[in-house]
Write a protein that holds these residues in place. Structure first.
Motif, short mmCIF file in Angstrom:
data_model
loop_
_atom_site.label_atom_id
_atom_site.label_comp_id
_atom_site.label_asym_id
_atom_site.label_seq_id
_atom_site.Cartn_x
_atom_site.Cartn_y
_atom_site.Cartn_z
N SER A 46 115.05 3.13 -28.88
CA SER A 46 114.80 2.28 -29.62
C SER A 46 116.23 1.27 -30.03
N PRO A 47 116.21 0.22 -30.34
CA PRO A 47 117.68 -0.43 -30.40
C PRO A 47 118.41 -0.11 -31.70
N THR A 48 117.65 0.44 -32.89
CA THR A 48 118.21 0.76 -34.15
C THR A 48 118.01 1.99 -34.46
N GLY A 77 125.47 8.78 -36.85
CA GLY A 77 125.31 8.81 -38.23
C GLY A 77 125.54 10.34 -38.41
N ARG A 78 125.70 11.23 -37.28
CA ARG A 78 126.00 12.66 -37.52
C ARG A 78 126.43 13.09 -36.39
N ASP A 79 127.36 14.40 -36.50
CA ASP A 79 127.96 14.91 -35.50
C ASP A 79 127.00 15.09 -34.01
N VAL A 96 113.42 11.00 -28.97
CA VAL A 96 113.53 9.60 -29.70
C VAL A 96 114.73 9.41 -29.98
N GLY A 97 115.36 8.21 -29.88
CA GLY A 97 116.84 7.85 -30.20
C GLY A 97 117.31 6.31 -29.79
N THR A 98 118.49 6.08 -30.09
CA THR A 98 119.19 5.13 -29.76
C THR A 98 120.11 5.05 -28.61
N PRO A 99 120.24 4.14 -28.04
CA PRO A 99 120.75 4.19 -26.56
C PRO A 99 122.16 4.98 -26.37
N GLY A 100 123.14 4.84 -27.36
CA GLY A 100 124.25 5.16 -27.36
C GLY A 100 124.25 6.67 -27.66
N ARG A 101 123.55 7.21 -28.66
CA ARG A 101 123.20 8.74 -29.04
C ARG A 101 122.79 9.35 -27.76
N LYS A 288 127.27 3.47 -43.45
CA LYS A 288 126.92 4.95 -42.96
C LYS A 288 125.57 5.37 -43.06
N GLN A 289 125.31 6.22 -42.16
CA GLN A 289 123.62 6.56 -42.02
C GLN A 289 123.11 7.08 -43.14
N ARG A 290 123.69 7.58 -44.14
CA ARG A 290 123.11 8.39 -45.30
C ARG A 290 122.84 7.17 -46.18
#
Length: 491
Positions: A46-48, A77-79, A96-101, A288-290
Motif C-alpha cells: 500500500s502507498p501509505t 514509524g517503528r524500529d 501487509v505494508g508500505t514499499p519502503g518498510r 510521527k506514526q503515533r
C-alpha cells in the motif's frame, strides 16, 4: 464462512479492498499443504501507512476461521528491528505494508521463504509509483518467485502502471469495473397516463444512462455535488472559517497543498476568535506514526469534526460519515481532485465538495468539465455572519508576532506553497506570474518576505506590508522548541 465474512464486509466500505482480500484468503486456505512458520503466501503493498493499516484491520476477521494463517503489518514509524523480531517469532503467511518498510524488512529477513508465494497485490498501484517507490517495488518483485499471481488495483490507470504491468506481469489480463446501461424502474412499462413514470423516464434520458449513482460521461457519482468559490489567497481562510462554522455539526475533510500549510493552520486556527471553538485535527505524512494514528482515530470517531490534511487522506482511506470535502488549494496532480472529493458520497450516500480558487485560477473549472467533473459556482457561505477579513489577517499576524514557532511555521508554509505551486501539473492554469505573492504572504501572517529565487524573479510585490516588530525579539511560547533553538546556537 458467512459468519467470518460479515464483520469484514460491515467494517470495510472499500469494495476494492474486499476485491483482493477475499480471493487472497480463499487461495491460501485452498493450498494442498498449510504454510509453515516462515513461509509467505501473499504480500500486499500500500502507498501509505494509513491505508496499509486499514487493509490489515479489514483482513483480521477473515483470519479468525483460519488459524493456520497469520498477517503481519510492516509500516514505518517503528524500529525495523522490532519488525524483524516479530517475524522471527510469528507466522508470516501474509505481509501487509508500505514499499519502503517491506523492502527494508525483506533485506534483513533472509529466513523468510517466498517459494510458496501465491499472490502479490499492489493497492493504489498508480499512487505507489507516483510517490517514487518504483525502485523498491522492482526490488521486492525481484525477491519473489516468477510463478505467482500479481494484482494491480488502482482507480486510475497511468502510464507507469501500464509499464509495470508489461514488465512485471506474465499474461496480464485487464479487469475494468465500468458502468453499463440501465433504465429507471418500470420505465419501460410506463404510459402517458402515468405522469410519475413518464417524468422518471424523461429524467434518465436527459441525464444519461445511470448506474449505481453514476452518470454516463461523468467521472463522479450523481450523489456528489461539487461547487467552487472565487476568492483571493488572503481571503481563503476567512471563507473556510465561515464554512466550518456553518457545518460545525458535520464531518469535514479540508485539503491543503503542503504539510507545512497543514502545520501552520493547525497551530493558528485555535488562536483566532472566529475559529477558537472549532474541533480541528491535523494529518500529514511528516508526522510521527503515533501522532498520525491518534489524529486519524480522533477524526474517524463518531461525531462532527474537521480534518486538515494533505493528499495522504485522499486515496483509499475509509473515513465514515464525511459530509463535505473542502479543497483550500487545487492538488498538484489533477487526478487527485477526483480522489479527494470521493471521500464523501461513498457507497451511494450523498456528499458535497467545495474548492476555493483565486480569480486567476478560474479556467480550472473548464478544465474539470473537460475531464467530466461537473462543478457549479457558489457565491458564498450562507447562514453564518461574515468574517472581517482585515481583523482575521491582523489576528494571524499577531499570532506570528507573539510566538516564534508560529512565525517560523508561517514562513515554512509560504515557501513550501510557492514551490509546490510552481510544480503544478496544470501550469497553463496555475501560473506563477499570476500568483499574488503579497496577498499570499499576508495570509500566512508573514512579518517579512523570505529570501527565495521565486520572489527575486517576481515583479514588484504589492498587497504586502512588512511588520515593524523586531524579529529577533520574538520568543517561543513553548520552551521546548526554544531549548532546541538554543542548542543549535540560536536565541
Amino acid at each position: 464462512m458467512q459468519t467470518a465474512l460479515q464483520p469484514a464486509i460491515d467494517t470495510a466500505r472499500e469494495r476494492k479492498t474486499l476485491a483482493f482480500l477475499v480471493p487472497l484468503i480463499e487461495k491460501l486456505r485452498g493450498l494442498d499443504s498449510p504454510l509453515k512458520k516462515h513461509q509467505v503466501g501473499a504480500v500486499v503493498v500500500s502507498p501509505t501507512r494509513e491505508l496499509a493499516r486499514q487493509t490489515y484491520t479489514v483482513l483480521q476477521p477473515f483470519l479468525e476461521d483460519a488459524p493456520e494463517l497469520e498477517a503481519n503489518l510492516l509500516v514505518g514509524g517503528r524500529d525495523p528491528l522490532a519488525d524483524v523480531t516479530t517475524l522471527q517469532e510469528s507466522r508470516a503467511s501474509v505481509l501487509v505494508g508500505t514499499p519502503g518498510r517491506l523492502f527494508d524488512v525483506l533485506e534483513r529477513c533472509e529466513f523468510l521463504d517466498f517459494k510458496h508465494l501465491e499472490l502479490l497485490i499492489l493497492d493504489e498501484a498508480d499512487r505507489v509509483l507516483d510517490m517514487g517507490f518504483r525502485g523498491h517495488i522492482d526490488a521486492i518483485m525481484a525477491r519473489l518467485p516468477k510463478q505467482r499471481r500479481t494484482g494491480l488495483f488502482s482507480a486510475t490507470q497511468t502510464d507507469a502502471v501500464e509499464q509495470l504491468a508489461r514488465a512485471g506481469l506474465r499474461n496480464p489480463v485487464r479487469v475494468n469495473v465500468a458502468v453499463s446501461a440501465a433504465t429507471a424502474p418500470d420505465a419501460a412499462n410506463s404510459t402517458p397516463d402515468d405522469p410519475e413514470a413518464a417524468r422518471s423516464a424523461d429524467a434518465v434520458a436527459a441525464a444519461g444512462t445511470t448506474v449505481a449513482g453514476s452518470t454516463a460521461g461523468q467521472r463522479t457519482p450523481t450523489s456528489l455535488q461539487i461547487s467552487y468559490m472565487l476568492c483571493e489567497p488572503d481571503q481563503k481562510m476567512g471563507q473556510l472559517i465561515r464554512f466550518l462554522q456553518a457545518h460545525r455539526q458535520e464531518k469535514v475533510i479540508v485539503y491543503m497543498l503542503t504539510c507545512a500549510c497543514v502545520d501552520f493552520w493547525a497551530s493558528v486556527l485555535h488562536t483566532l476568535p472566529a475559529a477558537s471553538d472549532l474541533v480541528v485535527h491535523a494529518l500529514h505524512g511528516r508526522m510521527k506514526q503515533r501522532v498520525r494514528d491518534a489524529k486519524l482515530a480522533a477524526f474517524t470517531a463518531p461525531g462532527p469534526g474537521c480534518l486538515l490534511c494533505t493528499d495522504i487522506a485522499a486515496r483509499g482511506l475509509d473515513i465514515p460519515d464525511v459530509s463535505w470535502t473542502v479543497q483550500v488549494d487545487a492538488p498538484q496532480d489533477p487526478d487527485a481532485f477526483v480522489h479527494r472529493v470521493g471521500r464523501s458520497a461513498r457507497m451511494g450516500r450523498p456528499g458535497r465538495g467545495l474548492i476555493l480558487l483565486a480569480p486567476s485560477e478560474q479556467p480550472y473549472v473548464k478544465f474539470l468539465l473537460v475531464r467530466k467533473v461537473p462543478v457549479q459556482e457558489q457565491a458564498g457561505v450562507q447562514g453564518v455572519p461574515e468574517v472581517d477579513n482585515d481583523s482575521l489577517l491582523a489576528a494571524v499576524r499577531a499570532a506570528s508576532e507573539g510566538d516564534r514557532d508560529v512565525m517560523e511555521k508561517g514562513t515554512r508554509a509560504f515557501v513550501s506553497y510557492v514551490r509546490a505551486y510552481r510544480e503544478h501539473q496544470c501550469r497553463f492554469i496555475f501560473r506563477m506570474e499570476e500568483l499574488d505573492l503579497g496577498r499570499l504572504a499576508m495570509a500566512f501572517g508573514l512579518l517579512r518576505l523570505p529570501r527565495m529565487p521565486e520572489l527575486a524573479r517576481s515583479k514588484a510585490i504589492t498587497n504586502f506590508t512588512p511588520s515593524s516588530v523586531d524579529l529577533d525579539a520574538i520568543k517561543y511560547k513553548d520552551k521546548t522548541p526554544q531549548a532546541r533553538q538554543n542548542k543549535r546556537g540560536g536565541l
